[in-house]
Write an enzyme that holds these catalytic residues in place. Sequence first.
Site, PDB file in Angstrom:
ATOM      1  N   GLY D  31     -13.086  36.230 -51.208  1.00 15.51           N
ATOM      2  CA  GLY D  31     -14.159  37.077 -50.696  1.00 15.51           C
ATOM      3  C   GLY D  31     -15.458  36.324 -50.492  1.00 15.51           C
ATOM      4  O   GLY D  31     -15.718  35.321 -51.156  1.00 15.51           O
ATOM      5  N   GLY D  49     -14.832  28.567 -52.592  1.00 17.92           N
ATOM      6  CA  GLY D  49     -13.966  28.381 -53.752  1.00 17.92           C
ATOM      7  C   GLY D  49     -14.663  28.223 -55.091  1.00 17.92           C
ATOM      8  O   GLY D  49     -14.139  27.577 -55.993  1.00 17.92           O
ATOM      9  N   SER D  78     -15.161  28.749 -46.312  1.00 16.22           N
ATOM     10  CA  SER D  78     -14.367  28.293 -45.160  1.00 16.22           C
ATOM     11  C   SER D  78     -14.299  29.351 -44.062  1.00 16.22           C
ATOM     12  O   SER D  78     -13.906  29.055 -42.945  1.00 16.22           O
ATOM     13  CB  SER D  78     -12.954  27.905 -45.626  1.00 16.22           C
ATOM     14  OG  SER D  78     -12.362  28.986 -46.305  1.00 16.22           O
ATOM     15  N   HIS D  98     -16.347  39.640 -46.196  1.00 14.86           N
ATOM     16  CA  HIS D  98     -14.896  39.476 -46.069  1.00 14.86           C
ATOM     17  C   HIS D  98     -14.269  39.552 -47.452  1.00 14.86           C
ATOM     18  O   HIS D  98     -14.731  38.911 -48.390  1.00 14.86           O
ATOM     19  CB  HIS D  98     -14.571  38.120 -45.446  1.00 14.86           C
ATOM     20  CG  HIS D  98     -13.101  37.808 -45.426  1.00 14.86           C
ATOM     21  ND1 HIS D  98     -12.161  38.702 -44.954  1.00 14.86           N
ATOM     22  CD2 HIS D  98     -12.410  36.717 -45.839  1.00 14.86           C
ATOM     23  CE1 HIS D  98     -10.956  38.170 -45.066  1.00 14.86           C
ATOM     24  NE2 HIS D  98     -11.076  36.972 -45.604  1.00 14.86           N
ATOM     25  N   HIS D 100     -10.215  40.335 -49.631  1.00 14.78           N
ATOM     26  CA  HIS D 100      -8.779  40.601 -49.560  1.00 14.78           C
ATOM     27  C   HIS D 100      -8.506  41.856 -50.389  1.00 14.78           C
ATOM     28  O   HIS D 100      -7.536  41.911 -51.141  1.00 14.78           O
ATOM     29  CB  HIS D 100      -7.971  39.411 -50.068  1.00 14.78           C
ATOM     30  CG  HIS D 100      -7.925  38.272 -49.101  1.00 14.78           C
ATOM     31  ND1 HIS D 100      -6.793  37.562 -48.818  1.00 14.78           N
ATOM     32  CD2 HIS D 100      -8.881  37.728 -48.325  1.00 14.78           C
ATOM     33  CE1 HIS D 100      -7.054  36.605 -47.932  1.00 14.78           C
ATOM     34  NE2 HIS D 100      -8.322  36.687 -47.626  1.00 14.78           N
ATOM     35  N   ASP D 123     -17.519  59.876 -42.901  1.00  9.48           N
ATOM     36  CA  ASP D 123     -18.899  59.670 -43.380  1.00  9.48           C
ATOM     37  C   ASP D 123     -19.386  58.249 -43.114  1.00  9.48           C
ATOM     38  O   ASP D 123     -20.583  58.017 -43.022  1.00  9.48           O
ATOM     39  CB  ASP D 123     -18.979  59.954 -44.892  1.00  9.48           C
ATOM     40  CG  ASP D 123     -19.080  61.449 -45.199  1.00  9.48           C
ATOM     41  OD1 ASP D 123     -19.565  62.201 -44.331  1.00  9.48           O
ATOM     42  OD2 ASP D 123     -18.689  61.858 -46.304  1.00  9.48           O
ATOM     43  N   HIS D 174      -3.995  39.481 -42.241  1.00 14.25           N
ATOM     44  CA  HIS D 174      -4.997  38.806 -43.057  1.00 14.25           C
ATOM     45  C   HIS D 174      -5.735  39.824 -43.955  1.00 14.25           C
ATOM     46  O   HIS D 174      -5.354  39.995 -45.098  1.00 14.25           O
ATOM     47  CB  HIS D 174      -5.943  38.041 -42.124  1.00 14.25           C
ATOM     48  CG  HIS D 174      -6.937  37.186 -42.811  1.00 14.25           C
ATOM     49  ND1 HIS D 174      -7.606  36.159 -42.196  1.00 14.25           N
ATOM     50  CD2 HIS D 174      -7.398  37.205 -44.070  1.00 14.25           C
ATOM     51  CE1 HIS D 174      -8.420  35.577 -43.044  1.00 14.25           C
ATOM     52  NE2 HIS D 174      -8.307  36.194 -44.181  1.00 14.25           N
ATOM     53  N   TYR D 232     -28.374  64.015 -44.480  1.00 13.28           N
ATOM     54  CA  TYR D 232     -27.867  63.605 -45.795  1.00 13.28           C
ATOM     55  C   TYR D 232     -28.836  62.600 -46.394  1.00 13.28           C
ATOM     56  O   TYR D 232     -29.369  61.762 -45.688  1.00 13.28           O
ATOM     57  CB  TYR D 232     -26.495  62.967 -45.627  1.00 13.28           C
ATOM     58  CG  TYR D 232     -25.838  62.509 -46.917  1.00 13.28           C
ATOM     59  CD1 TYR D 232     -24.960  63.341 -47.594  1.00 13.28           C
ATOM     60  CD2 TYR D 232     -26.113  61.253 -47.441  1.00 13.28           C
ATOM     61  CE1 TYR D 232     -24.349  62.928 -48.773  1.00 13.28           C
ATOM     62  CE2 TYR D 232     -25.511  60.826 -48.624  1.00 13.28           C
ATOM     63  CZ  TYR D 232     -24.628  61.666 -49.281  1.00 13.28           C
ATOM     64  OH  TYR D 232     -24.034  61.247 -50.446  1.00 13.28           O
TER      65      TYR D 232
END
Lengths: 234, 234, 234, 234
Positions: D31, D49, D78, D98, D100, D123, D174, D232
């Site tokens: 992530g 990493g 990366s 990003h 997983h 929403d 992915h 809202y």
Amino acid sequence: MKHEKIRKMKERVYIANLALPKASLVKLTWGNVSEIDRELGVIVIKPSGVSYSKMTAEDMVVTDLTGAVLEEGMKPSSDLATHVILYQTFLEIGSVVHTHSKYAVMWAQAGRELPAYGTTHADTFYGAVPCTRQLTATEVEEGYEVETGRVIAETFAELAIDPQAVPGVLVYGHGPFTWGPEPQKAVENSIVLDEIAEMALQTESINDKVKPIPNYLLDKHYFRKHGKNAYYGQ
Amino acid sequence: MKHEKIRKMKERVYIANLALPKASLVKLTWGNVSEIDRELGVIVIKPSGVSYSKMTAEDMVVTDLTGAVLEEGMKPSSDLATHVILYQTFLEIGSVVHTHSKYAVMWAQAGRELPAYGTTHADTFYGAVPCTRQLTATEVEEGYEVETGRVIAETFAELAIDPQAVPGVLVYGHGPFTWGPEPQKAVENSIVLDEIAEMALQTESINDKVKPIPNYLLDKHYFRKHGKNAYYGQ
Amino acid sequence: MKHEKIRKMKERVYIANLALPKASLVKLTWGNVSEIDRELGVIVIKPSGVSYSKMTAEDMVVTDLTGAVLEEGMKPSSDLATHVILYQTFLEIGSVVHTHSKYAVMWAQAGRELPAYGTTHADTFYGAVPCTRQLTATEVEEGYEVETGRVIAETFAELAIDPQAVPGVLVYGHGPFTWGPEPQKAVENSIVLDEIAEMALQTESINDKVKPIPNYLLDKHYFRKHGKNAYYGQ
Amino acid sequence: MKHEKIRKMKERVYIANLALPKASLVKLTWGNVSEIDRELGVIVIKPSGVSYSKMTAEDMVVTDLTGAVLEEGMKPSSDLATHVILYQTFLEIGSVVHTHSKYAVMWAQAGRELPAYGTTHADTFYGAVPCTRQLTATEVEEGYEVETGRVIAETFAELAIDPQAVPGVLVYGHGPFTWGPEPQKAVENSIVLDEIAEMALQTESINDKVKPIPNYLLDKHYFRKHGKNAYYGQ
């Protein structure tokens, strides 16, 4: 004295709202709990879109029985109008909870009532938890939150369900509302509803011909815990 | 000395009851653990419907071997009569646990025995965990908790299962009971039962033609941990 | 100096064992991690059936390369013989992990290899994670743990899989073993294996015609992280 | 002043990255979150990493708008090149995330768009969350991360989706990318995406004929929270 009563309502409503993320029933700012005091003529509800970690008891919003805000301060939950209709229709209830809890939402999205597959269900809900019909375009556009309350009322009327015996509902394509005599019990009903929704989902996956439990077992478990012959608890 | 023994039983039963919500096996006030001391002639069990966070060791309820309460104080769990029948039928067991743990309940609601699909199952349960038949209306109405115990006994008798080799059961439409020589082990058996119930559910989803493991593997794993040739543990 | 090296191995093996319950990969006393130092001629492994909360680094068991215990103290994990065979067969690996992690067990019980459905899988496992054949009655009865190691070796040999490229396996009806250059990496491989096992299970439920990712994507993700052209990490 | 602005970006990006494991959206070092300041001409992103527990705000990597690193220090994620393309294509967005995350990955692996089955979805996402086509071998081999960005852009262009109305995507085989005006909102969109991915998966299991909610309900929920008539929140 009225002031003190309202302060205590705010405290209870605040604690009940905090109980929702604690029980993993809501994420982000989703979900809301309200309480009504009919004699006092007030409803107390969570403010709209406020983070659970920043919210204080004082932030709870006080309205009259029609949902008109009585104190300066925050805006009430956008679902307030639904709560108001439920209080006007179900005269015995004292608190309403709305969440987007995962498993109850799955059944609401699937548009199916939740069958009573076991005693965990029967201990709290005396029969299937109904799912409303879909709202029409006109209903959604002209008064979405009010009509959400009305379609719940319609569902209980048409199926002749006692809202005290079945303290919860699934709103089609949306999610669950539960209620109870006071906020803690209404929150507990939301906890049970999500748990039995998960159990029912996988019960069908283990046995795709499963049937609801027989009425005599439903009666036994429900009346062990409710009514004048109850013998569960102290 | 009897007093001291009972104090220690209460302490063990209290700790074992607290272990249930800690292992996510129960919500709210669901679930109960008891212990029996046959020489002393007493059973100690959780009080009915009391919150886990407020309960103390002292609140555990002491009864005789028929379930008659021996001390003033709280009412025992409403499932006590089931525990009593299990103690009267399975003479080697020292503790009984009842939960509504999610995955075991799903199989109980589906009315299916839990097949031994792997060694995780075989390490604790020597073969399928059986599911009882449904209780009749008469049984439910005339003595629900006693009959729940009797239908468990009937299931083990008819299938000729040794309750020490298979220390648990699924009660149709209701949920699991497990047992063991003492409370900690009985609770561990509930933990394992729920875990293997979840594993079995999805094993069938990955392979809908899956078969139970062969008997020789069942034997190997069970007897690695149990009996005189066991070589697991210290 | 040998003494100091072993002390450090024990510390690493201890920490890696504790990482298993922390990552929710094991319940109760299930699971074990070992490390080998081929030059030193020793293997260090978790003792059998000891509670994670009571275990100390000193309790880790030291054996020679055949699995014969070198120090007085606790008995080694009953799965030691499987670890020994893996070290004898896969000469590049430095640590082995065995768990009964939920999702990997489901695939092992279902007797299916775990297909590479996405890049999360490909980042760690270069292709499907294989599932062994079932052990025969003779194998189980005459040398269960040794034969478990041998059937893993056989599986990798027959499928011509490089154990460094696919650092894990599913043992039919049992559960996963993973490995790596040292304990932390071997544990990480167990974490990834369980995560991708869960992802794969539901991927098939969302699309029952899903195919493994193409080889060029498998290559890309695996070689982003491994080998001389790797560019992931610092 | 530029220095101070970058320091604050690093702090926000750092906090947003830590929010991912806290919300159980990432395991290990998976992530990454980035933020762009177009006026300043910089992007700040997580280093590649690095463990979440060891990472500091200072470790966040600063690049120019093409992704060229501006300060000595760690290598950027990366996936940076994908973020760069998204910023170049979607000019209104200020942050990209990003992960997983489990349920979003399942849909990405299954190669299916995520249908809008309920108001929890509506929403945040105004319609189905699209899934890209599969990248070709040439695309993967010649510029994998850049092409991942381009296929997302292509998907939104072909389906004529407004990236502000649907702030997320599933990349085939992915996993998910989400975005927003700033890091916190982009992370919230990742949280919602994973939650609705789980809900949708089981909604189909409860009712295999389920249809997306009607457009008028989608409109209502989306515009309750977004645009000039939103009501809202405070």
